[in-house]
Design a protein around this motif. Structure first.
Motif, PDB file in Angstrom:
ATOM      1  N   LYS A 259      25.033  37.868  48.951  1.00  0.00           N
ATOM      2  CA  LYS A 259      26.219  37.145  49.394  1.00  0.00           C
ATOM      3  C   LYS A 259      26.849  36.384  48.242  1.00  0.00           C
ATOM      4  CE  LYS A 259      27.979  33.568  52.481  1.00  0.00           C
ATOM      5  NZ  LYS A 259      27.685  32.557  53.523  1.00  0.00           N
ATOM      6  N   GLU A 260      26.030  35.726  47.431  1.00  0.00           N
ATOM      7  CA  GLU A 260      26.595  34.975  46.304  1.00  0.00           C
ATOM      8  C   GLU A 260      27.354  35.896  45.357  1.00  0.00           C
ATOM      9  OE1 GLU A 260      25.244  32.292  42.428  1.00  0.00           O
ATOM     10  OE2 GLU A 260      23.899  32.438  44.153  1.00  0.00           O
ATOM     11  N   ILE A 261      26.775  37.028  45.050  1.00  0.00           N
ATOM     12  CA  ILE A 261      27.447  37.959  44.147  1.00  0.00           C
ATOM     13  C   ILE A 261      28.746  38.464  44.775  1.00  0.00           C
ATOM     14  CG2 ILE A 261      27.284  40.237  43.082  1.00  0.00           C
ATOM     15  CD1 ILE A 261      24.313  39.636  42.576  1.00  0.00           C
ATOM     16  N   ALA A 262      28.718  38.743  46.084  1.00  0.00           N
ATOM     17  CA  ALA A 262      29.920  39.213  46.772  1.00  0.00           C
ATOM     18  C   ALA A 262      31.019  38.159  46.733  1.00  0.00           C
ATOM     19  CB  ALA A 262      29.592  39.591  48.208  1.00  0.00           C
ATOM     20  N   VAL A 263      30.646  36.907  47.004  1.00  0.00           N
ATOM     21  CA  VAL A 263      31.629  35.819  46.958  1.00  0.00           C
ATOM     22  C   VAL A 263      32.159  35.645  45.544  1.00  0.00           C
ATOM     23  CG1 VAL A 263      31.949  33.330  47.197  1.00  0.00           C
ATOM     24  CG2 VAL A 263      30.712  34.598  48.960  1.00  0.00           C
ATOM     25  N   ALA A 264      31.277  35.652  44.556  1.00  0.00           N
ATOM     26  CA  ALA A 264      31.690  35.429  43.176  1.00  0.00           C
ATOM     27  C   ALA A 264      32.620  36.530  42.692  1.00  0.00           C
ATOM     28  CB  ALA A 264      30.458  35.326  42.277  1.00  0.00           C
ATOM     29  N   LEU A 265      32.334  37.771  43.050  1.00  0.00           N
ATOM     30  CA  LEU A 265      33.223  38.864  42.632  1.00  0.00           C
ATOM     31  C   LEU A 265      34.572  38.778  43.336  1.00  0.00           C
ATOM     32  CD1 LEU A 265      30.706  41.851  42.457  1.00  0.00           C
ATOM     33  CD2 LEU A 265      31.942  40.797  40.541  1.00  0.00           C
ATOM     34  N   ALA A 266      34.549  38.410  44.619  1.00  0.00           N
ATOM     35  CA  ALA A 266      35.819  38.222  45.326  1.00  0.00           C
ATOM     36  C   ALA A 266      36.603  37.068  44.701  1.00  0.00           C
ATOM     37  CB  ALA A 266      35.550  37.954  46.803  1.00  0.00           C
ATOM     38  N   ASP A 267      35.904  35.998  44.386  1.00  0.00           N
ATOM     39  CA  ASP A 267      36.501  34.836  43.719  1.00  0.00           C
ATOM     40  C   ASP A 267      37.191  35.288  42.439  1.00  0.00           C
ATOM     41  OD1 ASP A 267      37.022  32.463  42.350  1.00  0.00           O
ATOM     42  OD2 ASP A 267      34.938  31.811  42.277  1.00  0.00           O
ATOM     43  N   LEU A 268      36.477  36.063  41.634  1.00  0.00           N
ATOM     44  CA  LEU A 268      37.029  36.528  40.369  1.00  0.00           C
ATOM     45  C   LEU A 268      38.246  37.420  40.588  1.00  0.00           C
ATOM     46  CD1 LEU A 268      36.598  36.427  37.327  1.00  0.00           C
ATOM     47  CD2 LEU A 268      35.013  38.340  37.533  1.00  0.00           C
ATOM     48  N   ASP A 269      38.155  38.327  41.544  1.00  0.00           N
ATOM     49  CA  ASP A 269      39.294  39.202  41.845  1.00  0.00           C
ATOM     50  C   ASP A 269      40.515  38.399  42.265  1.00  0.00           C
ATOM     51  OD1 ASP A 269      37.807  41.456  41.287  1.00  0.00           O
ATOM     52  OD2 ASP A 269      37.318  41.894  43.392  1.00  0.00           O
ATOM     53  N   CYS A 270      40.308  37.411  43.135  1.00  0.00           N
ATOM     54  CA  CYS A 270      41.430  36.620  43.637  1.00  0.00           C
ATOM     55  C   CYS A 270      42.005  35.714  42.555  1.00  0.00           C
ATOM     56  CB  CYS A 270      40.996  35.815  44.857  1.00  0.00           C
ATOM     57  SG  CYS A 270      40.636  36.844  46.325  1.00  0.00           S
ATOM     58  N   ARG A 271      41.163  35.213  41.683  1.00  0.00           N
ATOM     59  CA  ARG A 271      41.668  34.430  40.546  1.00  0.00           C
ATOM     60  C   ARG A 271      42.579  35.286  39.680  1.00  0.00           C
ATOM     61  NH1 ARG A 271      38.537  29.829  39.074  1.00  0.00           N
ATOM     62  NH2 ARG A 271      36.767  29.518  40.463  1.00  0.00           N
ATOM     63  N   GLU A 272      42.089  36.478  39.367  1.00  0.00           N
ATOM     64  CA  GLU A 272      42.867  37.354  38.499  1.00  0.00           C
ATOM     65  C   GLU A 272      44.174  37.789  39.157  1.00  0.00           C
ATOM     66  OE1 GLU A 272      40.172  40.506  37.557  1.00  0.00           O
ATOM     67  OE2 GLU A 272      39.090  39.333  36.037  1.00  0.00           O
ATOM     68  N   ALA A 273      44.114  38.071  40.442  1.00  0.00           N
ATOM     69  CA  ALA A 273      45.302  38.546  41.154  1.00  0.00           C
ATOM     70  C   ALA A 273      46.419  37.516  41.137  1.00  0.00           C
ATOM     71  CB  ALA A 273      44.943  38.914  42.591  1.00  0.00           C
ATOM     72  N   HIS A 274      46.061  36.248  41.170  1.00  0.00           N
ATOM     73  CA  HIS A 274      47.075  35.193  41.254  1.00  0.00           C
ATOM     74  C   HIS A 274      47.136  34.320  39.986  1.00  0.00           C
ATOM     75  CE1 HIS A 274      47.863  36.222  45.404  1.00  0.00           C
ATOM     76  NE2 HIS A 274      46.561  36.257  45.619  1.00  0.00           N
ATOM     77  N   HIS A 275      46.505  34.777  38.914  1.00  0.00           N
ATOM     78  CA  HIS A 275      46.558  34.080  37.615  1.00  0.00           C
ATOM     79  C   HIS A 275      46.181  32.603  37.765  1.00  0.00           C
ATOM     80  CE1 HIS A 275      48.533  37.674  36.075  1.00  0.00           C
ATOM     81  NE2 HIS A 275      49.403  37.587  37.067  1.00  0.00           N
ATOM     82  N   VAL A 276      45.129  32.354  38.531  1.00  0.00           N
ATOM     83  CA  VAL A 276      44.748  30.978  38.831  1.00  0.00           C
ATOM     84  C   VAL A 276      44.431  30.188  37.563  1.00  0.00           C
ATOM     85  CG1 VAL A 276      43.014  29.519  39.945  1.00  0.00           C
ATOM     86  CG2 VAL A 276      43.968  31.478  41.164  1.00  0.00           C
ATOM     87  N   ALA A 277      43.570  30.729  36.704  1.00  0.00           N
ATOM     88  CA  ALA A 277      43.163  29.986  35.510  1.00  0.00           C
ATOM     89  C   ALA A 277      44.346  29.719  34.603  1.00  0.00           C
ATOM     90  CB  ALA A 277      42.073  30.748  34.757  1.00  0.00           C
ATOM     91  N   GLU A 278      45.223  30.708  34.466  1.00  0.00           N
ATOM     92  CA  GLU A 278      46.372  30.547  33.569  1.00  0.00           C
ATOM     93  C   GLU A 278      47.332  29.467  34.069  1.00  0.00           C
ATOM     94  OE1 GLU A 278      44.887  34.790  33.154  1.00  0.00           O
ATOM     95  OE2 GLU A 278      45.211  33.360  34.774  1.00  0.00           O
ATOM     96  N   VAL A 279      47.630  29.509  35.367  1.00  0.00           N
ATOM     97  CA  VAL A 279      48.531  28.495  35.942  1.00  0.00           C
ATOM     98  C   VAL A 279      47.891  27.105  35.847  1.00  0.00           C
ATOM     99  CG1 VAL A 279      49.623  27.717  38.086  1.00  0.00           C
ATOM    100  CG2 VAL A 279      49.679  30.148  37.464  1.00  0.00           C
TER     101      VAL A 279
END
Length: 318
Positions: A259-279
């Motif tokens: 579950k942790e890996i699934a959440v973390a990968l989803a987290d990473l995908d969603c960050r990248e999709a919406h440029h979270v870190a950059e914004v």
């Protein structure tokens, strides 16, 4: 140790001595950039966040500079201790554990290969090396009875002070008075810093800009987009660090859960999709530029003080 976004066995005597010496020689996971032009609030960085900078970093020592300051303080502490007939053993250098520097995980995870293996946890091989080094350090010989007073002075925990000799408890070792704060205190005064060259003002402003940046409209917007993205994948978190800091994601005997890996990968995908870190980084850069402008005189004075400390340290380590 877990990747908690950088926020979060020796006896008492030995630990105190090691801690004092570590204060001399420890390094900071900071960026190797002493100065850089103010980042534009309208620019958007790309690539590896560990290579990004923030405006206030111009007023911090680089990792190499922090090591020089620490080495100078350690040299002086050892020289002082020898006046009292005490030879301090070299402080073992612990291997790196966690982020590469203060920017690496500031806005969350970003290493896909590591995330796929470890979720929000640190690299397992890195953790094993660190744990082994801790065990080796715990096995070092115990320091001489009066060493804590020589290193740190008489302002010690009562149980540590009680374990020293009667004269040492009065601040006298080998027939000579110990400096205020011990040899480490003398070393700090000689080098010119009690904080490893870190300006309290810079530290305060750097810490303040992080939570403030999460209140910026564009950051709140991408957080909402990220949250919606996560919900679409079956995970409910309002903000990225809620997933990163989920208390259920703690290393256990069974290791990292699926579950942790699934959440973390989803987290990473969603960050990248919406440029979270950059914004997020762009917003924090803007806030820090404002802080630099509002505190320009004090920050310049702190930078000059740091330069003087570095000049003194460099002379000592030559």
């Amino acid at each position: 140790m877990t990747r908690r976004s950088h926020r979060r066995a020796l006896t008492a005597t030995a630990a105190l001595v090691m801690s004092a010496l570590a204060g001399c020689s420890s390094t900071h996971h900071g960026p190797a950039v002493a100065s850089s032009p103010p980042a534009s609030a309208g620019s958007r960085p790309t690539g590896d966040p560990s290579t990004w900078t923030l405006p206030l970093m111009r007023y911090q020592a680089t990792p190499a500079q922090a090591r020089t300051i620490g080495e100078a303080r350690e040299i002086l502490t050892r020289q002082c201790a020898r006046r009292y007939g005490i030879t301090l053993a070299p402080e073992p250098v612990l291997p790196p554990l966690g982020p590469k520097n203060q920017m690496d995980w500031r806005y969350g995870i970003h290493d896909r290969e590591l995330t796929a293996r470890r979720g929000y946890q640190v690299d397992d091989a890195q953790q094993a090396r660190y744990d082994a080094a801790l065990r080796a350090r715990a096995g070092l010989p115990q320091p001489a009875r009066d060493t804590p007073v020589v290193v740190s002075g008489t302002h010690l925990p009562p149980d540590v002070l009680a374990a020293t000799g009667p004269e040492a408890r009065k601040g006298i070792v080998d027939g000579k008075p110990v400096p205020d704060g011990g040899c480490s205190g003398e070393a700090r005064r000689t080098v010119g810093t009690a904080t490893q060259g870190v300006s309290p003002l810079v530290a305060r402003l750097m810490s303040a800009s992080y939570p403030e940046s999460m209140k910026e409209p564009e950051v709140k917007r991408v957080f909402a987009q990220w949250s919606a993205c996560m919900r679409a994948r079956g995970f409910r978190y309002d903000a990225p660090m809620e997933a990163n800091d989920d208390p259920s994601f703690r290393p256990g005997r069974e290791g990292v859960t699926r579950k942790e890996i699934a959440v973390a990968l989803a987290d990473l995908d969603c960050r990248e999709a919406h440029h979270v870190a950059e914004v997020w980084h762009t917003a924090e850069t803007r806030l820090q530029n404002k802080a630099v402008a509002a505190n320009a005189a004090d920050l310049s004075a702190d930078r000059r003080a740091l330069d003087r400390i570095l000049a003194t340290a460099e002379q000592i380590v030559k």
